[in-house]
Design an enzyme around this catalytic site. Sequence first.
Site, mmCIF file in Angstrom:
data_model
loop_
_atom_site.group_PDB
_atom_site.id
_atom_site.type_symbol
_atom_site.label_atom_id
_atom_site.label_comp_id
_atom_site.label_asym_id
_atom_site.label_seq_id
_atom_site.Cartn_x
_atom_site.Cartn_y
_atom_site.Cartn_z
ATOM 1 N N LYS A 1 4.515 -3.599 13.164
ATOM 2 C CA LYS A 1 3.810 -3.345 14.440
ATOM 3 C C LYS A 1 2.358 -3.768 14.311
ATOM 4 O O LYS A 1 1.807 -3.827 13.206
ATOM 5 C CB LYS A 1 3.900 -1.870 14.842
ATOM 6 C CG LYS A 1 3.234 -0.857 13.872
ATOM 7 C CD LYS A 1 1.740 -0.647 14.039
ATOM 8 C CE LYS A 1 1.165 0.284 12.976
ATOM 9 N NZ LYS A 1 -0.253 0.207 12.739
ATOM 10 N N ASP B 1 4.138 7.137 12.030
ATOM 11 C CA ASP B 1 4.490 5.910 12.765
ATOM 12 C C ASP B 1 5.997 5.665 12.840
ATOM 13 O O ASP B 1 6.434 4.706 13.473
ATOM 14 C CB ASP B 1 3.839 4.690 12.094
ATOM 15 C CG ASP B 1 2.339 4.609 12.357
ATOM 16 O OD1 ASP B 1 1.854 5.293 13.282
ATOM 17 O OD2 ASP B 1 1.659 3.865 11.633
HETATM 18 P P1 ATP Z 1 0.565 2.229 8.432
HETATM 19 O O1 ATP Z 1 0.223 1.050 9.293
HETATM 20 O O2 ATP Z 1 1.720 3.054 8.973
HETATM 21 O O3 ATP Z 1 -0.602 3.046 7.987
HETATM 22 P P2 ATP Z 1 0.669 0.493 6.163
HETATM 23 O O4 ATP Z 1 1.176 -0.812 6.673
HETATM 24 O O5 ATP Z 1 -0.806 0.610 6.019
HETATM 25 O O6 ATP Z 1 1.213 1.655 7.085
HETATM 26 P P3 ATP Z 1 2.761 0.603 4.209
HETATM 27 O O7 ATP Z 1 3.031 -0.851 3.986
HETATM 28 O O8 ATP Z 1 3.755 1.349 5.001
HETATM 29 O O9 ATP Z 1 1.289 0.837 4.779
HETATM 30 O O10 ATP Z 1 2.602 1.246 2.733
HETATM 31 C C1 ATP Z 1 1.816 2.353 2.443
HETATM 32 C C2 ATP Z 1 2.314 2.949 1.110
HETATM 33 O O11 ATP Z 1 3.604 3.516 1.309
HETATM 34 C C3 ATP Z 1 2.488 1.931 -0.002
HETATM 35 O O12 ATP Z 1 1.385 1.940 -0.846
HETATM 36 C C4 ATP Z 1 3.773 2.330 -0.710
HETATM 37 O O13 ATP Z 1 3.529 2.882 -1.988
HETATM 38 C C5 ATP Z 1 4.415 3.392 0.143
HETATM 39 N N1 ATP Z 1 5.798 3.047 0.579
HETATM 40 C C6 ATP Z 1 6.828 3.877 0.601
HETATM 41 N N2 ATP Z 1 7.927 3.265 1.086
HETATM 42 C C7 ATP Z 1 7.590 2.007 1.381
HETATM 43 C C8 ATP Z 1 8.326 0.894 1.909
HETATM 44 N N3 ATP Z 1 9.623 0.969 2.222
HETATM 45 N N4 ATP Z 1 7.637 -0.247 2.108
HETATM 46 C C9 ATP Z 1 6.313 -0.310 1.814
HETATM 47 N N5 ATP Z 1 5.598 0.696 1.288
HETATM 48 C C10 ATP Z 1 6.209 1.860 1.078
#
Ligand code: ATP
Length: 288
Positions: free
Chosen positions: A10, A136
Amino acid sequence: MKVSVKAPAKINLALDVLGKRPDGYHEVHMVMTTIDLADRIELMDLGEDRITLVTDYRFVPDDNRNFAYQAARLLKEKFHITRGVQITIDKCIPVAAGLAGGSSDAAATLRGLNKLWNLQLSTQELAELGSEIGSDVAFCVYGGTAIASGRGEKVEPISSPPPCWVVLAKPNIGVSTAEVYGKVQMETIQHANVREMVQAIEKQDYEGICEHLSNSLEAITMELHPEVEQIKEQMRRFGADGVLMSGSGPTVFALTKYESRMQRIYNGLRGFCDQVYAVRLLSESPLE
Ligand code: ATP
């Protein structure tokens, strides 16, 4: 038996922080939309009653810390499922990037297991379960375009913006969502124009959407990582119609209607950033 599900990323077209809540979370008001950059999740029946997880990407946990694992465990516990599942994640969404990759993997696992285990849960029921895993996840269960409020778990689907190209660039740093929210100061925060964004989308007013892109967390992440501002400047220089950081960052996206301009922004950013993607908005909602 095997089910394959797409887990799209997203972007936030608008993100406002309204205040800090007694439970420690921040009250937010956001407009989110899914894009055609996705992980692929495969769910396969296991001969024994346990959850295993396989991922090709070494920075993502392959145990109960993974949000997809947590989604499967939640369904197993709530509905007393005694079947096991192997979850395979083909990771394409950059991690810790502000693109909700982990949340989308959890949401896709909920949708996929709903089919594999024939649970017959509605989208709303899946979204409610998802919000127990992360703020989210509920939005990611719906997909499409939506207004999210509360800590992000209250989701109201709206019509999708007119089609356009999205060029994403992620600087080579990961951002901790908790750290960025920890630096929010409500007295000085710049509020985002969520209402104007929703109106522009309803009117299918592409210029209005570009004009009202705004994110209250952007200034905070920029102070920690000046690369974010530099990428925004580059994108503008290469002709983007609108540019914004997504979520808590550090990924920045540019919108453009024209393929030639998308190519120009994409090529221009490739010399500057390792992770650059050019994709379309995903307008269909809800996700299958
Ligand atoms: P948001 O936009 O919801 O804040 P994000 O894109 O910043 O999320 P993610 O890529 O979801 O962050 O990853 C955040 C943390 O979640 C990572 O550092 C990782 O250790 C953990 N994590 C747990 N499950 C997953 C997964 N399936 N894919 C990616 N990261 C994951």
